[in-house]
Design a protein around this motif. Structure first.
Motif, short mmCIF file in Angstrom:
data_model
loop_
_atom_site.label_atom_id
_atom_site.label_comp_id
_atom_site.label_asym_id
_atom_site.label_seq_id
_atom_site.Cartn_x
_atom_site.Cartn_y
_atom_site.Cartn_z
N ALA A 388 -22.49 61.64 -6.57
CA ALA A 388 -23.96 61.64 -6.56
C ALA A 388 -24.48 60.78 -7.70
CB ALA A 388 -24.47 63.07 -6.66
N ARG A 389 -24.08 59.52 -7.67
CA ARG A 389 -24.42 58.57 -8.74
C ARG A 389 -24.88 57.28 -8.09
NH1 ARG A 389 -21.13 59.46 -13.76
NH2 ARG A 389 -20.91 57.20 -13.87
N PRO A 390 -25.68 56.47 -8.80
CA PRO A 390 -26.21 55.24 -8.20
C PRO A 390 -25.14 54.30 -7.67
CG PRO A 390 -27.31 55.70 -10.27
CD PRO A 390 -26.21 56.70 -10.15
N GLU A 391 -24.03 54.19 -8.41
CA GLU A 391 -22.99 53.23 -7.99
C GLU A 391 -22.25 53.67 -6.73
OE1 GLU A 391 -20.89 55.74 -11.25
OE2 GLU A 391 -22.93 55.05 -10.74
N TRP A 392 -22.47 54.90 -6.29
CA TRP A 392 -21.84 55.40 -5.07
C TRP A 392 -22.79 55.34 -3.87
CZ3 TRP A 392 -16.87 57.55 -4.26
CH2 TRP A 392 -16.06 57.63 -5.40
N ALA A 393 -24.02 54.90 -4.04
CA ALA A 393 -25.00 54.94 -2.95
C ALA A 393 -25.25 53.54 -2.38
CB ALA A 393 -26.30 55.55 -3.46
N PRO A 394 -25.30 53.41 -1.05
CA PRO A 394 -24.95 54.42 -0.05
C PRO A 394 -23.44 54.60 0.02
CG PRO A 394 -25.44 52.36 1.06
CD PRO A 394 -25.73 52.15 -0.42
N ASN A 395 -23.01 55.73 0.51
CA ASN A 395 -21.58 56.08 0.46
C ASN A 395 -20.96 56.01 1.86
OD1 ASN A 395 -19.13 56.83 -0.57
ND2 ASN A 395 -19.72 58.94 -1.03
N HIS A 396 -20.90 54.82 2.41
CA HIS A 396 -20.29 54.65 3.74
C HIS A 396 -18.77 54.76 3.69
CE1 HIS A 396 -24.23 53.49 5.03
NE2 HIS A 396 -24.23 52.37 4.33
N ASN A 397 -18.19 54.33 2.57
CA ASN A 397 -16.72 54.26 2.47
C ASN A 397 -16.31 54.77 1.09
OD1 ASN A 397 -14.01 53.41 2.04
ND2 ASN A 397 -14.25 51.72 3.48
N GLU A 398 -15.89 56.02 1.02
CA GLU A 398 -15.55 56.63 -0.27
C GLU A 398 -14.41 55.91 -0.97
OE1 GLU A 398 -16.96 60.18 2.28
OE2 GLU A 398 -16.08 58.20 2.56
N LEU A 399 -13.46 55.36 -0.21
CA LEU A 399 -12.31 54.69 -0.81
C LEU A 399 -12.73 53.41 -1.51
CD1 LEU A 399 -9.70 55.19 2.06
CD2 LEU A 399 -10.22 56.70 0.15
N GLN A 400 -13.54 52.60 -0.84
CA GLN A 400 -14.01 51.37 -1.48
C GLN A 400 -14.94 51.66 -2.65
OE1 GLN A 400 -15.30 47.98 0.67
NE2 GLN A 400 -13.73 48.15 2.27
N ASN A 401 -15.80 52.66 -2.51
CA ASN A 401 -16.69 53.00 -3.63
C ASN A 401 -15.90 53.46 -4.85
OD1 ASN A 401 -18.91 52.32 -2.17
ND2 ASN A 401 -19.81 54.36 -2.10
N LEU A 402 -14.84 54.24 -4.63
CA LEU A 402 -14.01 54.69 -5.75
C LEU A 402 -13.38 53.51 -6.47
CD1 LEU A 402 -12.46 56.95 -7.34
CD2 LEU A 402 -10.68 56.73 -5.59
N VAL A 403 -12.79 52.59 -5.73
CA VAL A 403 -12.01 51.51 -6.34
C VAL A 403 -12.88 50.37 -6.85
CG1 VAL A 403 -10.26 49.73 -5.88
CG2 VAL A 403 -9.93 52.07 -5.03
N TYR A 404 -13.90 49.99 -6.08
CA TYR A 404 -14.68 48.80 -6.46
C TYR A 404 -15.99 49.11 -7.19
CZ TYR A 404 -11.54 46.47 -3.18
OH TYR A 404 -10.43 45.99 -2.53
N SER A 405 -16.52 50.31 -7.03
CA SER A 405 -17.85 50.61 -7.59
C SER A 405 -17.82 51.57 -8.77
CB SER A 405 -18.74 51.22 -6.49
OG SER A 405 -18.82 50.36 -5.37
N ALA A 406 -16.83 52.45 -8.82
CA ALA A 406 -16.83 53.52 -9.81
C ALA A 406 -16.07 53.14 -11.07
CB ALA A 406 -16.22 54.79 -9.20
N ALA A 407 -16.13 54.02 -12.04
CA ALA A 407 -15.31 53.95 -13.26
C ALA A 407 -14.93 55.38 -13.62
CB ALA A 407 -16.05 53.27 -14.40
N GLY A 408 -14.10 55.51 -14.64
CA GLY A 408 -13.53 56.81 -14.98
C GLY A 408 -14.54 57.86 -15.40
N ASP A 409 -15.72 57.44 -15.86
CA ASP A 409 -16.68 58.44 -16.31
C ASP A 409 -17.30 59.23 -15.15
OD1 ASP A 409 -18.26 56.41 -15.30
OD2 ASP A 409 -19.66 56.39 -16.99
N ALA A 410 -16.96 58.87 -13.91
CA ALA A 410 -17.41 59.64 -12.76
C ALA A 410 -16.56 60.90 -12.55
CB ALA A 410 -17.39 58.79 -11.50
N VAL A 411 -15.41 60.98 -13.23
CA VAL A 411 -14.55 62.15 -13.10
C VAL A 411 -15.19 63.32 -13.82
CG1 VAL A 411 -12.27 63.12 -13.62
CG2 VAL A 411 -12.48 60.72 -12.91
N ARG A 412 -15.34 64.44 -13.12
CA ARG A 412 -16.02 65.60 -13.68
C ARG A 412 -15.05 66.70 -14.14
NH1 ARG A 412 -20.74 64.32 -15.35
NH2 ARG A 412 -21.05 66.57 -15.61
#
Length: 461
Positions: A388-412
């Motif tokens: 639920a973060r800006p870099e994950w929206a829209p979330n059509h593909n969780e795998l691509q968002n994890l690898v190409y859009s996210a960083a480690g600070d998204a880990v809760r």
């Protein structure tokens, strides 16, 4: 009904199981140290009685990440290395000017600091490249609660001006054997275990390679070393032996499914076949390869290794070569870079990068049957990632968002063996602020003892 301690409910579950299932609106049940159930939320909520239900709506649930190459003591070098140095010159600088002034306490503080960084970005398991004070370090760092392997840093051969901190062959062997014997059953309930670490990079004699492999076999553990990393290493061996580093260690018998070769930038097509034939493991450290100008774009064959059936895992390497220990950022590089150096957009993918950071890392460390995927009966090493973060929206593909859009600070939240080590970004096992402060103070002392000047064209005032 299944009795569980935790039910992680309503998230997208990336299982990395043999079918590579991605379960939207899924759930994972944890009972004790093991995974008790994996499936759709509705199904598990009807069949699992949990002491605690964790709402994972808009969260990703996946296996804990495996960092297959990291250094503890290099943490104290962070930011001290001139950026103009490549590969061998970098190594000679950091070991000649900084590593030689480090103390046992520096290694401990550096280890705890980088483990905190790893934990907070989703790593649950590590393979460390070798400590000069392994007994003190394994006992001190184990309290963080992560899973890992570490050994005694060893080399017995000086080449190309690099002989700093070198030992004779028998000292290397006796120190490694003593460490293996002392911690045969691991530490902290067996979470951190010993392995055999030698440096590699042309700094290891034939005898030390052979005897280290025999020792790893005897103790049922890994032999871990750097190989085919730098152009200077490869050229030196070509001149000395007229063979590649992979050919050399294979002929010595230092190959096999309990051997981990780190870096492996400079390999030939015949080397790739040798790796596949021997079942040896490879660890790719993409950030180091790029930052130290190791020759990745002109020599790397990681996609070819994968196609040939070689197990390739991922590592972040040093805090002064990659300068970070975030495996999500590392996955991004592992997926992106082959697209360019192979001139093929399909040469790297998000799915392959996730495999390299989970199940392939587990395989490299000899832990594939226990960790690396979310399957019933495996150890509950699980992370929860905030989507639920800006870099994950829209979330059509969780795998691509994890690898190409996210960083480690998204880990809760992070579980290791069913125990919560970090919950909603708060580390529960150690005092994070205290460790960061200790590292800051120790770092100032290291800078003073080393006499190194901060290398920059800008004016620090």
């Amino acid at each position: 009904m299944i009795n569980a301690d935790y039910l992680l409910s309503g998230g997208t579950v990336v299982t990395v199981d043999p079918r590579r299932r991605v379960i939207r609106d899924g759930a994972v049940a944890i009972a004790g140290s093991r995974i008790a159930a994996v499936g759709k939320r509705e199904e598990l909520e009807a069949t699992v009685t949990a002491k605690r239900v964790i709402d994972c709506k808009d969260r990703l649930i996946m296996p804990g990440l495996v960092n297959s190459h990291v250094h503890f003591y290099h943490t104290m070098h962070r930011g001290l290395t001139p950026e103009r140095l490549r590969s061998w010159d970098w190594s000679n600088f950091v070991h000649g000017k900084i590593a030689t002034v480090l103390t046992q306490e520096d290694e401990i503080v550096g280890g705890l600091t980088v483990l905190l960084e790893m934990l907070k970005s989703g790593t649950t398991t590590f393979l460390e490249a070798g400590s000069y004070n392994p007994s003190a370090v394994i006992e001190a760092i184990s309290r963080i609660g992560m899973r890992g392997l570490m050994g005694r840093r060893s080399f017995d051969k000086a080449i190309l001006g690099h002989g700093m901190l070198m030992d004779d062959t028998q000292t290397c062997l006796s120190c490694n054997r003593r460490f293996l014997e002392q911690y045969r059953d691991g530490y902290n309930g067996g979470l951190v275990k010993p392995c055999v670490d030698v440096v590699g990079l042309g700094r290891v004699s034939d005898e030390l390679y052979r005897e280290s492999k025999a020792m790893a076999d005897d103790f049922g553990t890994l032999l871990n070393f750097h190989l085919a990393a730098f152009p200077e290493e490869v050229a030196h061996l070509r001149k000395e032996r007229d063979m590649t580093p992979v050919e050399h260690v294979t002929r010595l018998g230092a190959a096999g499914d309990n051997v981990v070769y780190v870096h492996m930038v400079h390999v030939s097509d015949s080397d790739v076949k040798l790796l596949a034939d021997t079942g040896s493991n490879v660890v790719h450290c993409p950030a180091t390869a790029v930052k130290l100008n190791c020759g990745l774009f002109s020599h790397a064959k990681f996609p070819q290794m994968l196609d040939a059936g070689v197990n390739v895992a991922l590592g972040t390497d040093c805090s002064d070569s990659s300068n970070h220990a975030d495996m999500i950022r590392t996955m991004q590089l592992a997926a992106l870079l082959p697209k360019e150096y192979c001139e093929d957009p399909a040469a790297g993918t998000a799915e392959t990068a996730i495999e390299m950071a989970t199940i392939r890392g587990a395989r490299a460390l000899g832990m594939e049957k226990e960790i690396g995927s979310l399957e019933i009966g495996k150890k509950a090493d699980v992370i929860i990632v905030d989507m639920a973060r800006p870099e994950w929206a829209p979330n059509h593909n969780e795998l691509q968002n994890l690898v190409y859009s996210a960083a480690g600070d998204a880990v809760r939240t992070v579980f290791v063996e069913g125990r919560i080590l970090m919950e909603e970004r708060r580390v529960l096992t150690v005092n994070e602020d205290e460790i960061v402060y200790q590292c800051k103070v120790a770092g100032e002392q290291v800078l003073e003892r080393s006499g190194v000047s901060i290398d920059t064209r800008w004016a620090f005032e």
